[in-house]
Every structure is written in structure tokens, then in C-alpha cells.
Motif scaffolding. Sequence first.
Motif, PDB file in Angstrom:
ATOM      1  N   HIS A   1      19.979  28.819   6.273  1.00 54.25           N
ATOM      2  CA  HIS A   1      19.321  28.956   4.979  1.00 54.25           C
ATOM      3  C   HIS A   1      19.550  30.332   4.369  1.00 54.25           C
ATOM      4  O   HIS A   1      19.338  30.523   3.172  1.00 54.25           O
ATOM      5  N   GLN A   2      19.995  31.291   5.171  1.00 49.45           N
ATOM      6  CA  GLN A   2      20.338  32.618   4.652  1.00 49.45           C
ATOM      7  C   GLN A   2      21.809  32.721   4.291  1.00 49.45           C
ATOM      8  O   GLN A   2      22.302  33.806   3.982  1.00 49.45           O
ATOM      9  N   GLY A   3      22.528  31.596   4.325  1.00 48.06           N
ATOM     10  CA  GLY A   3      23.885  31.554   3.801  1.00 48.06           C
ATOM     11  C   GLY A   3      25.004  31.506   4.813  1.00 48.06           C
ATOM     12  O   GLY A   3      26.178  31.504   4.428  1.00 48.06           O
ATOM     13  N   VAL A   4      24.682  31.499   6.112  1.00 45.11           N
ATOM     14  CA  VAL A   4      25.720  31.471   7.139  1.00 45.11           C
ATOM     15  C   VAL A   4      26.082  30.023   7.453  1.00 45.11           C
ATOM     16  O   VAL A   4      25.199  29.204   7.728  1.00 45.11           O
ATOM     17  N   ALA A   5      27.365  29.698   7.392  1.00 45.65           N
ATOM     18  CA  ALA A   5      27.817  28.363   7.778  1.00 45.65           C
ATOM     19  C   ALA A   5      27.749  28.227   9.298  1.00 45.65           C
ATOM     20  O   ALA A   5      28.011  29.189  10.025  1.00 45.65           O
ATOM     21  N   ILE A   6      27.427  27.036   9.766  1.00 41.80           N
ATOM     22  CA  ILE A   6      27.258  26.798  11.205  1.00 41.80           C
ATOM     23  C   ILE A   6      27.945  25.490  11.569  1.00 41.80           C
ATOM     24  O   ILE A   6      27.761  24.464  10.897  1.00 41.80           O
ATOM     25  N   ALA A   7      28.724  25.534  12.643  1.00 42.68           N
ATOM     26  CA  ALA A   7      29.325  24.320  13.203  1.00 42.68           C
ATOM     27  C   ALA A   7      29.026  24.298  14.688  1.00 42.68           C
ATOM     28  O   ALA A   7      29.306  25.270  15.394  1.00 42.68           O
ATOM     29  N   ILE A   8      28.438  23.200  15.161  1.00 47.03           N
ATOM     30  CA  ILE A   8      28.088  23.091  16.571  1.00 47.03           C
ATOM     31  C   ILE A   8      28.716  21.829  17.154  1.00 47.03           C
ATOM     32  O   ILE A   8      28.930  20.838  16.447  1.00 47.03           O
ATOM     33  N   THR A   9      29.018  21.883  18.436  1.00 47.02           N
ATOM     34  CA  THR A   9      29.373  20.663  19.148  1.00 47.02           C
ATOM     35  C   THR A   9      28.106  20.138  19.827  1.00 47.02           C
ATOM     36  O   THR A   9      27.234  20.920  20.226  1.00 47.02           O
ATOM     37  N   ALA A  10      27.997  18.825  19.936  1.00 38.39           N
ATOM     38  CA  ALA A  10      26.774  18.247  20.491  1.00 38.39           C
ATOM     39  C   ALA A  10      27.072  16.887  21.103  1.00 38.39           C
ATOM     40  O   ALA A  10      28.029  16.208  20.721  1.00 38.39           O
ATOM     41  N   HIS A  11      26.223  16.507  22.070  1.00 35.35           N
ATOM     42  CA  HIS A  11      26.335  15.211  22.732  1.00 35.35           C
ATOM     43  C   HIS A  11      25.261  14.227  22.289  1.00 35.35           C
ATOM     44  O   HIS A  11      25.517  13.029  22.205  1.00 35.35           O
ATOM     45  N   ASP A  12      24.056  14.726  22.028  1.00 35.17           N
ATOM     46  CA  ASP A  12      22.917  13.861  21.769  1.00 35.17           C
ATOM     47  C   ASP A  12      22.937  13.384  20.316  1.00 35.17           C
ATOM     48  O   ASP A  12      22.571  14.117  19.395  1.00 35.17           O
ATOM     49  N   LEU A  13      23.371  12.163  20.097  1.00 41.75           N
ATOM     50  CA  LEU A  13      23.518  11.645  18.737  1.00 41.75           C
ATOM     51  C   LEU A  13      22.177  11.503  18.030  1.00 41.75           C
ATOM     52  O   LEU A  13      22.081  11.724  16.819  1.00 41.75           O
ATOM     53  N   ASN A  14      21.138  11.133  18.758  1.00 36.67           N
ATOM     54  CA  ASN A  14      19.822  10.990  18.128  1.00 36.67           C
ATOM     55  C   ASN A  14      19.284  12.346  17.671  1.00 36.67           C
ATOM     56  O   ASN A  14      18.683  12.451  16.601  1.00 36.67           O
ATOM     57  N   TRP A  15      19.503  13.375  18.469  1.00 34.30           N
ATOM     58  CA  TRP A  15      19.104  14.733  18.081  1.00 34.30           C
ATOM     59  C   TRP A  15      19.888  15.180  16.848  1.00 34.30           C
ATOM     60  O   TRP A  15      19.316  15.747  15.906  1.00 34.30           O
ATOM     61  N   VAL A  16      21.173  14.906  16.822  1.00 35.69           N
ATOM     62  CA  VAL A  16      22.002  15.261  15.665  1.00 35.69           C
ATOM     63  C   VAL A  16      21.522  14.535  14.417  1.00 35.69           C
ATOM     64  O   VAL A  16      21.369  15.136  13.346  1.00 35.69           O
ATOM     65  N   ALA A  17      21.258  13.246  14.532  1.00 33.20           N
ATOM     66  CA  ALA A  17      20.813  12.465  13.375  1.00 33.20           C
ATOM     67  C   ALA A  17      19.499  12.986  12.817  1.00 33.20           C
ATOM     68  O   ALA A  17      19.255  12.937  11.607  1.00 33.20           O
ATOM     69  N   ALA A  18      18.644  13.505  13.695  1.00 26.86           N
ATOM     70  CA  ALA A  18      17.329  13.988  13.260  1.00 26.86           C
ATOM     71  C   ALA A  18      17.389  15.357  12.605  1.00 26.86           C
ATOM     72  O   ALA A  18      16.550  15.679  11.763  1.00 26.86           O
ATOM     73  N   HIS A  19      18.386  16.183  12.962  1.00 31.17           N
ATOM     74  CA  HIS A  19      18.344  17.591  12.562  1.00 31.17           C
ATOM     75  C   HIS A  19      19.535  18.104  11.755  1.00 31.17           C
ATOM     76  O   HIS A  19      19.438  19.172  11.160  1.00 31.17           O
ATOM     77  N   LEU A  20      20.648  17.408  11.752  1.00 31.91           N
ATOM     78  CA  LEU A  20      21.859  17.937  11.128  1.00 31.91           C
ATOM     79  C   LEU A  20      22.223  17.151   9.868  1.00 31.91           C
ATOM     80  O   LEU A  20      22.166  15.920   9.865  1.00 31.91           O
ATOM     81  N   PRO A  21      22.618  17.846   8.791  1.00 34.11           N
ATOM     82  CA  PRO A  21      22.912  17.156   7.536  1.00 34.11           C
ATOM     83  C   PRO A  21      24.325  16.606   7.422  1.00 34.11           C
ATOM     84  O   PRO A  21      24.594  15.786   6.545  1.00 34.11           O
ATOM     85  N   TRP A  22      25.256  17.061   8.277  1.00 37.12           N
ATOM     86  CA  TRP A  22      26.658  16.636   8.149  1.00 37.12           C
ATOM     87  C   TRP A  22      27.255  16.510   9.551  1.00 37.12           C
ATOM     88  O   TRP A  22      27.019  17.369  10.409  1.00 37.12           O
ATOM     89  N   VAL A  23      28.012  15.462   9.784  1.00 39.10           N
ATOM     90  CA  VAL A  23      28.526  15.179  11.115  1.00 39.10           C
ATOM     91  C   VAL A  23      30.009  14.846  11.044  1.00 39.10           C
ATOM     92  O   VAL A  23      30.467  14.156  10.125  1.00 39.10           O
ATOM     93  N   VAL A  24      30.752  15.341  12.034  1.00 37.57           N
ATOM     94  CA  VAL A  24      32.164  15.011  12.214  1.00 37.57           C
ATOM     95  C   VAL A  24      32.290  14.233  13.516  1.00 37.57           C
ATOM     96  O   VAL A  24      31.855  14.703  14.570  1.00 37.57           O
ATOM     97  N   CYS A  25      32.850  13.036  13.457  1.00 35.75           N
ATOM     98  CA  CYS A  25      33.109  12.233  14.648  1.00 35.75           C
ATOM     99  C   CYS A  25      34.559  12.444  15.065  1.00 35.75           C
ATOM    100  O   CYS A  25      35.481  12.202  14.269  1.00 35.75           O
ATOM    101  N   LEU A  26      34.744  12.890  16.314  1.00 32.36           N
ATOM    102  CA  LEU A  26      36.064  13.304  16.780  1.00 32.36           C
ATOM    103  C   LEU A  26      36.375  12.665  18.127  1.00 32.36           C
ATOM    104  O   LEU A  26      35.549  12.690  19.034  1.00 32.36           O
TER     105      LEU A  26
END
Length: 286
Positions: free
Chosen positions: A214-239
Motif C-alpha cells: 500500500h506504500q507503493g512497493v510491488a510484491i511477487a511471492i511464490t506460494a503453495h496454499d491456493l485457498n490462502w492465496v485466493a483469500a489474500h492476493l489480488p492477482w495470481v499467475v499459474c505456472l
Amino acid sequence: MNPHDHRPGDPQSLHPPGVEERVAASSNTVPLIELVNVSSAYGLTTALENVSLKIWPGQFMAIVGPNGGGKTTLLRTILRMLPVTSGKVVSRGRELKRSALRRIGYVPQLETIDWNFPITVEEVISMGFFNRKRWFRSTGEDEKRKLCDIMERLNLTALGRRHIRELSGGQQQAVFIGRALLGDPELILLDEPVSGLDMRSRDDVIHFLHEINHQGVAIAITAHDLNWVAAHLPWVVCLNRRLIAEGQPQKIFNASILTETYSGEMVVFNHDGMVMIGERPHAPHN
């Protein structure tokens, strides 16, 4: 789907369903990082295959996929830790040079850290000051103030003299996020930042990351838990070595895309605007 369509989210909520966060200031904004038809390999084993992807200023994305699907490789390729075999990585419209890496923070997987090394919380975070041109410079008063500000921001002020091994998993992750922040990054890449953490620590980490974003820094994370990602992240890349899909989790987390990503049948439910994902069990053999 265009990530420029995101709108600012409710500041009182991390990522409420249906509310998308700002990704770029305008349609004229140049991507911070762009992968153009990138392939890379470990020896004879292909790790990424013809991947094209843009990371925009202010974006917050998760990269998901199976083990061995190239998530960590993607981060390593952006950081020039792994050479591309074809294609190119571009930073703000120009081919990525090592000098541009100073504006990219990196947080590795906690399991790769030597927790027996004799170093304190404050010393780990202070390492963020020292890029390759600064190893022999002392820390000035302005930098000390900045260090204190970041430690306070991450609730680490009282822990500065402790050995990093003495901290909880969430606190350890915050230490390495603090180290990345000291370089004034435009982008922070985090490899599995909540892997192995309990629920409280995972919540702490995602709050840290949303505040930073929210202070302007872009963030990209790798993650395993799809339900956690769906609840908290606005954009997802499936790879899965290649880019399968990208977009808002509510739109791309569907059985077809997830089955293609994970090479196994997935079940997707929608409940009160929330997406929930599970793996369909295999039928027992007679």
C-alpha cells in the motif's frame, strides 16, 4: 484480462472479495519487470518454457504451481541468478542490467537460512544497506534512523539484540523483509514466505506485505496454499514450466485452469464470494 483495471482496496481490509487493488498508476505506465518469451534450464532439464509476464508498479501477485513447476526458477531468472536460454528479461523497457537489481529486494525461503550463524536481528536487517559498492562504508546517522524506523514498522524494535534463531517463524520472516526494505526497492520477490508458518504467523506476514504494498512497493511471492492465496492476493499467475493463466483468483481459479496447472483433477467451490479449492481424491483400486 488487464491488471490496469484494478481499483484501490478498502484500507481496513486486506483483500475483500470483489475489490481489486491498484496495479499501475495509468495505462501509460511501463512494467517494472517484463519477461519476454523466456526459457531457462538446469543443465538439460527445462525449467521455464517460453514465459511472457509483466510485473507492474504497485502490483501484488502470487505465483502458484506444482513442485518443480518453475516458481523459484522464475524469481532466480529475474534476479539474474540463472541465465535465460532464450528470450529476455526487461526492466522499465530496457534489458535488465545488474545495476537495476539494486531496486529489487529478495527474501529467500526460510529453510535455506543457516540459523546457527552467530548474527542478531539488527545485524541481519542492516545487511540490506550493503550492496556490492558499499561493503566498506560505515552506517551513517540517517541510515541508523532508517533502520530503527523499519524495525519499528515490523514490530522488531525490542528484538534487535536477539539471535535470529530465537524468533518465531513470522518474526524471522519479518527480519528478512526488513533487510529487503532497506534498499528502497520498487519490487520485492519472496520465495514461499509463509511456508511452514502457523496461522498467526502467516497472518502477521501478509499484513506486513499488504502494508508495504500500500506504500507503493510491488510484491511477487511464490506460494503453495491456493485457498490462502485466493483469500489474500489480488492477482495470481499459474505456472507449470510455462505460463498457464494469470488474473484475479476469483476468475482464474477454476477446475479447468487448475487441473492444467497441477496435472491433476481439482475441485473449486464458491461460498459467499470466497473461492475454495481442493484436490479430487483418486478412486480406490480394486
